[in-house]
Design an enzyme around this catalytic site. Structure first.
Site, PDB file in Angstrom:
ATOM      1  N   ASP A 235       2.994   5.827  10.408  1.00  0.00           N
ATOM      2  CA  ASP A 235       3.054   5.087   9.153  1.00  0.00           C
ATOM      3  C   ASP A 235       4.050   3.936   9.201  1.00  0.00           C
ATOM      4  O   ASP A 235       5.126   4.043   8.641  1.00  0.00           O
ATOM      5  CB  ASP A 235       3.440   6.056   8.022  1.00  0.00           C
ATOM      6  CG  ASP A 235       3.199   5.475   6.644  1.00  0.00           C
ATOM      7  OD1 ASP A 235       2.615   4.389   6.566  1.00  0.00           O
ATOM      8  OD2 ASP A 235       3.589   6.112   5.657  1.00  0.00           O
TER       9      ASP A 235
ATOM     10  N   GLU B  26       8.505  -1.582   4.201  1.00  0.00           N
ATOM     11  CA  GLU B  26       8.850  -0.241   3.716  1.00  0.00           C
ATOM     12  C   GLU B  26       9.854   0.467   4.618  1.00  0.00           C
ATOM     13  O   GLU B  26      10.855   1.008   4.151  1.00  0.00           O
ATOM     14  CB  GLU B  26       7.563   0.586   3.589  1.00  0.00           C
ATOM     15  CG  GLU B  26       7.818   2.016   3.164  1.00  0.00           C
ATOM     16  CD  GLU B  26       6.526   2.808   2.966  1.00  0.00           C
ATOM     17  OE1 GLU B  26       5.433   2.233   3.123  1.00  0.00           O
ATOM     18  OE2 GLU B  26       6.628   4.012   2.652  1.00  0.00           O
TER      19      GLU B  26
ATOM     20  N   GLU C 281      -3.199  12.052   1.162  1.00  0.00           N
ATOM     21  CA  GLU C 281      -2.037  12.160   0.274  1.00  0.00           C
ATOM     22  C   GLU C 281      -2.448  12.470  -1.170  1.00  0.00           C
ATOM     23  O   GLU C 281      -1.985  11.826  -2.115  1.00  0.00           O
ATOM     24  CB  GLU C 281      -1.192  10.884   0.350  1.00  0.00           C
ATOM     25  CG  GLU C 281      -0.638  10.635   1.744  1.00  0.00           C
ATOM     26  CD  GLU C 281       0.302   9.439   1.859  1.00  0.00           C
ATOM     27  OE1 GLU C 281       0.113   8.472   1.110  1.00  0.00           O
ATOM     28  OE2 GLU C 281       1.202   9.495   2.717  1.00  0.00           O
TER      29      GLU C 281
HETATM   30  C1  GCU Z   1       2.820   5.334   3.032  1.00  0.00           C
HETATM   31  C2  GCU Z   1       3.514   4.909   1.788  1.00  0.00           C
HETATM   32  C3  GCU Z   1       2.742   5.279   0.559  1.00  0.00           C
HETATM   33  C4  GCU Z   1       1.320   4.767   0.678  1.00  0.00           C
HETATM   34  C5  GCU Z   1       0.695   5.266   1.959  1.00  0.00           C
HETATM   35  C6  GCU Z   1      -0.667   4.671   2.245  1.00  0.00           C
HETATM   36  O1  GCU Z   1       2.845   6.713   3.156  1.00  0.00           O
HETATM   37  O2  GCU Z   1       4.792   5.487   1.746  1.00  0.00           O
HETATM   38  O3  GCU Z   1       3.386   4.719  -0.538  1.00  0.00           O
HETATM   39  O4  GCU Z   1       0.557   5.171  -0.397  1.00  0.00           O
HETATM   40  O5  GCU Z   1       1.495   4.906   3.040  1.00  0.00           O
HETATM   41  O6  GCU Z   1      -0.754   3.826   3.130  1.00  0.00           O
HETATM   42  O7  GCU Z   1      -1.650   5.022   1.616  1.00  0.00           O
END
Ligand code: GCU
Length: 674
Positions: free
Chosen positions: A361, A389, A282
């Protein structure tokens, strides 16, 4: 103080005659005065017994005797004896009654602390103390919380206020820090990552002079409760802090930079456990930029941390977040496995791979991640999320321990026996000692710590489960209720009903049959069926006029075949795949008959109506507790249940309307669908 003490609220009176008969604490441990954990155990017992049972415990330090000779009895009153006993496992304890006295034996001071908190629980639950005989050893070596706290005080995916670790780019150490450590330690947590895995801005500087003194202060508070502090690292720190022009794990300059940094950091913070790293995920930097592998990256850090006993926890949450929704071949579910399986056995012994419970996730329902049990030569740790979440964000009630139990009980077939996820993360399957379980934390600086008062059951439950995974979700729930709200039968039965109905209810009115992701993009709260359908995140439901689901069979992305047999064949075959995961693995016509005998579309309608009914029933039962719960807590919870009722309807109506419009098939029960 403002904030509450949750399950360590000693102002709640108990009726426990045996506790009232105790007058002394005998510490039969050499140099106990220098041991903060023992001192804290004594303090905790004194406060708990005084507050709850009215007994004032006088401390008697009796050193130099071995535990075999523990004979605590005093003519003028009974004692609680704390003593070391050789030969017990690390962190284990034996709590037992002996002729009116109570003994806690352990091989180390953490064991004494855990035995202490167990004894306090027994008093809270008004159990008989004289007949106690509890021999407990934690199943998992690492029982960790991951805080996603940012240094500006915000919390990523935080639903209970702001951070109590950070504010305006400074570290906070105060009474609440200590109470946090007490609460965490009391359920067996022994490791805490204080900052978000997405390490940016000031957080990159946590490993520099600017913050090290304060981090040490925080680590010392933790250490007094047996908790090791960990930090999340920015993989590109050598560039951001050291002005190097690369973070290549094979560059001598970069390696050298990390060696010096680790020397400084561990030198300044002797209690530091190590680091957690989110790399090449990400948008976070990582070794891929330099054409290197995860093993190259993790091992470089591990080598630098090894002289100080440091642990590197490397996350497996790695996938392409720039996918084209038109692309049916790339499958986000596969990516964790595909990225790591080829490197099995290549990681240093002080590296642990941290694997999310499912391949996507933290959805309300996912299959178990195929890396768990796929990897056989690498230290593995299970990551779950108690921050809700995708499960109602601590506004809806969703007790997650039943889900975690299912995950832990999942057979991976990595071996003929001792092959469950629980066996793996306890180190039994592959003889590992660096393993365990981590939860993304659900706390913030709200007075009740967790937003929804009952979300505290997830914090409590996670700790208890990682310590004693053989406990059932029901046992843990019951315990939490009684240590938090006392032993009133109606309170216990009602809250039990609420907790145990909550995950099934949430699943019913939200995501059908394992498909997931029908949530509002970004904030992930509330329904939006197509919210992620045409986006870059790799999270699609592929619904059309005929059916819904992602073909992950051998004819599709092949994800189902990543499991060991017989799991692979079961998931790969739509006739054998369990209903609750059917749409995760297969694209299925709406008219397909499930094992339950219902068609897919009828299941969608029914479950969404039933989910709302279940929430109505929960809210109704809850109302009967008015006057039986502390007033503030009751009002807070009542507000949440009202919101949950309303939002459950929103979910039901949007999901049902969407599939009715897509399929054109009417509800056989003729209910209102819009
Ligand atoms: C999810 C979450 C993010 C987080 C990511 C992770 O995608 O929405 O906010 O950073 O997980 O576990 O790194």
């Amino acid at each position: 103080m403002g904030y509450e003490q949750l399950w360590l609220d000693y102002t709640r009176k108990v009726s426990c005659k045996e506790a009232e008969g105790i007058s002394y604490i005998c510490v039969k441990i050499q140099d106990a005065k220098q041991d903060a954990l023992i001192a804290n155990s004594v303090k905790e017992l004194q406060e708990a017994f005084l507050g709850m049972a009215g007994s004032r415990l006088t401390l008697r330090q009796e050193c130099g005797q071995d535990a075999g000779a523990v004979q605590a009895g005093n003519a003028d009153g009974h004692s609680i004896c704390l003593a070391f006993r050789e030969g017990m496992k690390a962190e284990a304890y034996h709590l037992f009654g002996e002729k009116g006295d109570i003994v806690i034996e352990a091989s180390d001071s953490r064991g004494i602390l855990y035995g202490t908190f167990d004894l306090i629980r027994q008093v809270q639950m008004e159990n008989s103390l004289h007949t106690l005989d509890r021999f407990k050893a934690p199943a998992m070596p690492m029982r960790m919380l991951n805080h996603w706290d940012n240094m500006d005080g915000s919390i990523e995916r935080g639903y209970s206020g702001e951070s109590f670790f950070f504010e305006k780019n400074e570290i906070i150490v105060n009474d609440r820090t200590r109470d946090y450590a007490r609460l965490a330690a009391s359920v067996g947590i022994n490791a805490v990552v204080i900052n978000n895995v997405n390490v940016k801005d000031a957080a990159t500087w946590l490993i520099t002079d600017r913050y090290l003194d304060k981090v040490r202060e925080l680590s010392e508070v933790f250490a007094e409760y047996g908790i090791r502090l960990y930090m999340s690292l920015n993989y590109a720190a050598p560039m951001e802090l050291g002005q190097l022009d690369s973070a290549d794990p094979l560059s001598d300059e970069v390696r050298d930079w990390w060696h010096k940094r680790m020397e400084t950091v561990f030198g300044r913070i002797p209690n530091l456990g190590g680091f957690l790293i989110k790399a090449d995920s990400e948008g976070r930097p990582g070794p891929f930029t330099y054409g290197r592998t995860h093993a190259d990256g993790a091992n470089m850090l591990a080598d630098a941390a090894a002289p100080y006993g440091g642990i590197i926890i490397w996350r497996c949450f790695v996938y392409n977040c720039m996918q084209d929704w038109r692309d049916y071949r790339t499958d986000r579910a596969r990516s964790g496995y595909d990225n790591f399986i080829g490197q099995d056995g290549m990681f240093r012994d002080n590296v642990i791979l941290q694997i999310k419970n499912g391949p996507m996730d933290f959805q309300v329902r996912e299959p178990v991640h195929p890396l768990l049990g796929g990897l056989t030569k690498t230290n593995q740790m299970l990551e779950v999320q108690i921050a809700q979440e995708y499960t109602g964000q601590q506004r809806h009630l969703c007790y997650l321990i039943p889900m975690f139990k299912q995950i832990l009980q999942f057979r991976t077939y990595a071996r003929e026996e001792e092959d469950t996820v629980m066996d793996i993360v306890s180190g039994r399957t592959f003889g590992q000692h660096n393993c365990g379980m981590a939860a993304v934390a659900n706390t913030g600086n709200d007075d009740n710590w967790t937003g929804h008062d009952m979300a505290a059951a997830n914090w409590y439950g996670f700790g208890r489960l990682s310590f004693e995974p053989e406990l059932s979700a029901e046992e843990i729930a019951r315990e939490w209720i009684r240590v938090t709200y006392g032993n009133d039968e109606q309170v216990e039965e009602t809250l039990m009903f609420l907790l145990m109905s909550s995950w099934p209810a949430y699943e019913s009115y939200t995501s059908p049959l394992g498909i997931g992701w029908m949530v509002t993009p970004d904030n992930h709260y509330g329904p939006s069926v197509d919210g992620y359908e045409y986006s870059r995140w790799g999270t699609y439901h592929r619904a059309d006029h005929w059916g819904i689901g992602v073909d992950r069979s051998h004819e599709g992305t092949g994800y189902a075949l990543l499991y060991r047999e017989p799991n692979a064949s079961v998931y790969d075959d739509r006739e054998k795949c369990p209903d609750e995961l059917l749409l995760f693995f297969h694209h299925i016509p709406y008219t397909w008959k499930l094992r339950s005998g219902k068609t897919v579309i009828q299941h969608i309608y029914d479950s969404h109506f039933e989910g709302v009914e279940a929430v109505d029933e929960m809210a109704e039962q809850f109302e009967k507790l008015q006057g039986k719960l502390p007033d503030k807590a009751y009002r807070r919870m009542a507000g949440r249940f009202m919101e949950q009722k309303e939002h459950a309807r929103e979910w039901r109506d949007q999901i049902n309307a969407y599939f009715y419009r897509k399929s054109g098939i009417i509800d056989e029960k003729g209910r209102k669908i819009y």
